[in-house]
Design a protein around this motif. Structure first.
Motif, PDB file in Angstrom:
ATOM      1  N   ALA A 160       0.845  -1.195   0.000  1.00  0.00           N
ATOM      2  CA  ALA A 160       0.000   0.000   0.000  1.00  0.00           C
ATOM      3  C   ALA A 160       0.884   1.250   0.000  1.00  0.00           C
ATOM      4  O   ALA A 160       1.860   1.337   0.758  1.00  0.00           O
ATOM      5  CB  ALA A 160      -0.914   0.014   1.215  1.00  0.00           C
ATOM      6  N   VAL A 196      -1.015  -0.841  -4.181  1.00  0.00           N
ATOM      7  CA  VAL A 196      -2.366  -0.372  -3.884  1.00  0.00           C
ATOM      8  C   VAL A 196      -2.303   1.087  -3.442  1.00  0.00           C
ATOM      9  O   VAL A 196      -1.587   1.424  -2.489  1.00  0.00           O
ATOM     10  CB  VAL A 196      -3.028  -1.231  -2.786  1.00  0.00           C
ATOM     11  CG1 VAL A 196      -4.446  -0.760  -2.520  1.00  0.00           C
ATOM     12  CG2 VAL A 196      -3.023  -2.707  -3.193  1.00  0.00           C
ATOM     13  N   VAL A 235      -3.578   4.524  -1.793  1.00  0.00           N
ATOM     14  CA  VAL A 235      -4.431   4.909  -0.665  1.00  0.00           C
ATOM     15  C   VAL A 235      -4.487   6.434  -0.589  1.00  0.00           C
ATOM     16  O   VAL A 235      -3.636   7.065   0.047  1.00  0.00           O
ATOM     17  CB  VAL A 235      -3.912   4.338   0.671  1.00  0.00           C
ATOM     18  CG1 VAL A 235      -4.892   4.659   1.800  1.00  0.00           C
ATOM     19  CG2 VAL A 235      -3.675   2.841   0.574  1.00  0.00           C
ATOM     20  N   SER A 266      -4.437   0.827   6.810  1.00  0.00           N
ATOM     21  CA  SER A 266      -4.139   0.395   5.437  1.00  0.00           C
ATOM     22  C   SER A 266      -2.832  -0.378   5.343  1.00  0.00           C
ATOM     23  O   SER A 266      -2.578  -1.061   4.341  1.00  0.00           O
ATOM     24  CB  SER A 266      -4.070   1.616   4.510  1.00  0.00           C
ATOM     25  OG  SER A 266      -2.964   2.447   4.839  1.00  0.00           O
ATOM     26  N   PRO A 290      -6.622  -5.764  -6.362  1.00  0.00           N
ATOM     27  CA  PRO A 290      -6.851  -4.480  -5.698  1.00  0.00           C
ATOM     28  C   PRO A 290      -6.052  -3.356  -6.352  1.00  0.00           C
ATOM     29  O   PRO A 290      -4.866  -3.526  -6.676  1.00  0.00           O
ATOM     30  CB  PRO A 290      -6.373  -4.721  -4.266  1.00  0.00           C
ATOM     31  CG  PRO A 290      -6.405  -6.205  -4.093  1.00  0.00           C
ATOM     32  CD  PRO A 290      -6.065  -6.774  -5.437  1.00  0.00           C
ATOM     33  N   ILE A 307      -7.409   1.556  -1.899  1.00  0.00           N
ATOM     34  CA  ILE A 307      -8.205   1.483  -0.672  1.00  0.00           C
ATOM     35  C   ILE A 307      -8.663   2.905  -0.387  1.00  0.00           C
ATOM     36  O   ILE A 307      -7.839   3.788  -0.136  1.00  0.00           O
ATOM     37  CB  ILE A 307      -7.404   0.935   0.527  1.00  0.00           C
ATOM     38  CG1 ILE A 307      -6.843  -0.454   0.228  1.00  0.00           C
ATOM     39  CG2 ILE A 307      -8.279   0.874   1.768  1.00  0.00           C
ATOM     40  CD1 ILE A 307      -5.911  -0.990   1.321  1.00  0.00           C
ATOM     41  N   VAL A 361     -11.968  -1.567  -0.504  1.00  0.00           N
ATOM     42  CA  VAL A 361     -10.964  -2.029  -1.472  1.00  0.00           C
ATOM     43  C   VAL A 361     -11.592  -2.048  -2.861  1.00  0.00           C
ATOM     44  O   VAL A 361     -12.530  -2.814  -3.119  1.00  0.00           O
ATOM     45  CB  VAL A 361     -10.432  -3.421  -1.100  1.00  0.00           C
ATOM     46  CG1 VAL A 361      -9.349  -3.844  -2.094  1.00  0.00           C
ATOM     47  CG2 VAL A 361      -9.882  -3.422   0.326  1.00  0.00           C
ATOM     48  N   SER A 374     -11.059  -2.634  -6.910  1.00  0.00           N
ATOM     49  CA  SER A 374     -10.205  -3.355  -7.847  1.00  0.00           C
ATOM     50  C   SER A 374      -9.938  -2.525  -9.096  1.00  0.00           C
ATOM     51  O   SER A 374     -10.585  -1.505  -9.345  1.00  0.00           O
ATOM     52  CB  SER A 374     -10.866  -4.680  -8.240  1.00  0.00           C
ATOM     53  OG  SER A 374     -12.009  -4.424  -9.050  1.00  0.00           O
ATOM     54  N   TYR A 412     -14.193  -4.719   2.613  1.00  0.00           N
ATOM     55  CA  TYR A 412     -13.529  -3.787   3.512  1.00  0.00           C
ATOM     56  C   TYR A 412     -12.178  -4.349   3.933  1.00  0.00           C
ATOM     57  O   TYR A 412     -12.072  -5.502   4.354  1.00  0.00           O
ATOM     58  CB  TYR A 412     -14.395  -3.522   4.743  1.00  0.00           C
ATOM     59  CG  TYR A 412     -15.705  -2.837   4.422  1.00  0.00           C
ATOM     60  CD1 TYR A 412     -15.724  -1.523   3.951  1.00  0.00           C
ATOM     61  CD2 TYR A 412     -16.919  -3.503   4.573  1.00  0.00           C
ATOM     62  CE1 TYR A 412     -16.920  -0.886   3.651  1.00  0.00           C
ATOM     63  CE2 TYR A 412     -18.121  -2.873   4.279  1.00  0.00           C
ATOM     64  CZ  TYR A 412     -18.115  -1.561   3.808  1.00  0.00           C
ATOM     65  OH  TYR A 412     -19.293  -0.941   3.498  1.00  0.00           O
ATOM     66  N   HIS A 413     -11.169  -3.511   3.831  1.00  0.00           N
ATOM     67  CA  HIS A 413      -9.805  -3.942   4.129  1.00  0.00           C
ATOM     68  C   HIS A 413      -9.681  -4.441   5.568  1.00  0.00           C
ATOM     69  O   HIS A 413      -9.976  -3.716   6.524  1.00  0.00           O
ATOM     70  CB  HIS A 413      -8.837  -2.779   3.902  1.00  0.00           C
ATOM     71  CG  HIS A 413      -7.421  -3.087   4.251  1.00  0.00           C
ATOM     72  ND1 HIS A 413      -6.652  -3.967   3.522  1.00  0.00           N
ATOM     73  CD2 HIS A 413      -6.633  -2.648   5.269  1.00  0.00           C
ATOM     74  CE1 HIS A 413      -5.450  -4.045   4.049  1.00  0.00           C
ATOM     75  NE2 HIS A 413      -5.414  -3.260   5.114  1.00  0.00           N
TER      76      HIS A 413
END
Length: 508
Positions: free
Chosen positions: A56, A80, A82, A100, A161, A164, A178, A180, A367-368
């Motif tokens: 992340a 990912v 954030v 995260s 993913p 987030i 999350v 995609s 949800y992460h």
């Protein structure tokens, strides 16, 4: 194609439209070649610092070309992205960074102090500031310039993913939704189809990109079509009007409050708005007075409904139906389905209020780090449970009754605040309204209206009640009207009703 993710979008635009203006930011104009090259360099800088697939990478910053460059760079690596709300307080930023599991943080230097608690308590290995940097933290510009050439572009599928994005947190602590690569791709396609986005469009971004609506339904469809983004660091109505005229803006998105501020600005009447073709509005229904102000200038709105978990678009109301279906949030987006169910999960007849459920490739993965919350958010046949109440009319148009959590139960009667708010918002002098339930010894709860008023206007309980008396059942009439300077809002413009309930419900 080795990757199906959004990370290759800029590279494709560099191939197809290298000299086309991609981003305008102040006096700077960047082509798709320049944006793609910059994203490649950012990806290389992150890759050489150990960022890999699944890691992340958080970003805290206002709208800028760097925001998009970092996002697309992160996507190239299969990492990912954030985006963090810049309006959060330090403890709220800490929650996002820790929850995260971010391994790297890129941020504008003015947010460094607020973010440090999250840096110190989280897993962040690299803190990078935009610009030239600070003595204790490297600058993104220098890292990009010094980064060795070459990095590994991850093979990414649509189900992997991509981001987030934390919910507005109107109740409880924000959860990380999350999204995609497929979610972001399909929501962009929904916008291109339903809003008729074309390559010649010029879109003014006055809302922050860290918000899912601005990102998923604002920036991404424009990039996918190879159109042009005009980025504003923050919203100032006079400057926004000037940008519309200066750049020949064709697309604009916002919430009712921003549109009202534009129409109330002294430059409104004199600004050339002739290039504007597409106005989209979300967050809440557009009040009649705003519709009137824009229709007087030959403009009408596409309105819609959605949430972070749907990336965020679920429905849209075409401008041609604004009056005929006033109060509706429209039909499901092209690649999305909507149904209404009762408390047992059974689909209800048209015209019956029930919970809105949504299905489609734009619906989030979950949800992460919260498998129980994720499971609770979906039905057994994998429709997303929105937590909103609404109904479909005979033509399939969706109308919002209210949030389940915001519904007021007074003396056993259900009161849907949105219904009351829509009428109060049209009272002369009122510029904003939220209706919330306040504890009452006799009725359990009673509705209060919390309002903002225009300068010089006078509004009180009797004025509001007299206007609504006979229009609404008496139990729905606000028992009190409180005038405040500002309504607390999330980054998307939604009123934080939990804050109002806490403020006015204490001790009652």
């Amino acid at each position: 194609m080795h990757t199906q993710g959004i990370g290759f979008w800029l590279a494709q635009r560099r191939l197809k439209n290298p000299g086309k203006t991609a981003v305008v930011f102040g006096d700077v104009e960047l082509t798709y070649r320049q944006m793609a090259d910059a994203a490649d360099h950012v990806a290389a800088a992150l890759w050489h610092r150990g960022i890999r697939r699944g890691d992340a990478v958080a970003y805290i910053g206002e709208n800028s070309p760097q925001f998009l460059q970092v996002m697309f760079a992160v996507a190239q690596l299969g990492a990912v992205f954030v985006p963090v709300n810049t309006r959060l307080a330090g403890p709220e930023m800490e929650h996002v960074l820790v929850d995260s599991g971010a391994r790297a943080l890129v941020l504008d230097p003015e947010f460094l102090d607020r973010a440090m608690a999250g840096v110190q308590t989280g897993r962040i290995a690299h803190v990078i500031v935009t610009g030239e940097g600070l003595p204790e933290h490297p600058g993104l510009a220098r890292l990009v310039a010094d980064a060795p050439v070459g990095h590994t572009i991850a093979e990414v599928g649509l189900d992997d993913p991509a981001a987030i994005i934390y919910t507005s947190g109107t109740t409880g602590r924000p959860k990380g939704a999350v999204l995609s690569h497929g979610n972001l791709t399909w929501v962009a396609l929904n916008c291109i189809v339903d809003y008729d986005v074309v390559s010649t469009d010029v879109s003014l971004m006055i809302s922050p990109l860290f918000h899912v609506a601005s990102l998923g339904m604002g920036a991404l469809p424009v990039v996918l079509k190879g159109a042009t983004l005009v980025l504003e660091k923050g919203f100032e109505p006079g400057r926004a009007l000037a940008q519309i005229q200066r750049h020949g803006v064709t697309m604009l998105s916002g919430v009712p409050t921003t549109y009202q501020m534009l129409a109330d600005h002294p430059d409104w009447a004199a600004t050339d708005l002739s290039t504007l073709q597409k106005l989209t509005c979300g967050g809440s229904a557009v009040p009649t007075r705003i519709l009137n102000a824009y229709e007087e200038r030959g403009l009408s709105f596409s309105q819609g409904y959605g949430m972070t978990e749907t990336s965020p678009g679920a429905t849209s109301l075409a401008p041609s139906m604004t009056r005929e279906k006033q109060g509706s949030v429209g039909l499901p987006h092209f690649f999305t389905e909507v149904r209404i169910t009762d408390e047992h999960g059974d689909v209800v007849p048209r015209g019956t209020v029930g919970e809105i459920e949504i299905s489609g490739p734009n619906v989030f993965l979950g949800y992460h780090g919260q498998p129980e919350a994720t499971a609770a958010a979906f039905t057994d046949d994998h429709w997303f449970r929105s937590g909103d109440l609404g109904y479909l009319d005979a033509d399939g148009y969706l109308y919002i009754a209210d949030r389940l959590k915001d519904m007021i139960i007074s003396g056993g009667e259900n009161i849907y605040p949105a219904e009351v708010e829509s009428l109060i918002s049209d009272i002369e002098g009122i510029s904003g309204v939220a209706v919330v339930g306040v504890p009452d010894d006799r009725w359990g709860e009673v509705p209060w209206a919390v309002v903002t008023v225009k300068e010089g206007a006078e509004v009180d309980t009797e004025i509001v009640r007299s206007r609504l008396d006979g229009v609404l059942a008496r139990y729905k009439l606000p028992k009190n009207v409180v005038v405040v300077e500002d309504l607390p809002r999330t980054a998307s413009g939604k009123v934080r009703k939990a804050d109002l309930r806490a403020r006015f419900g204490e001790g009652r």
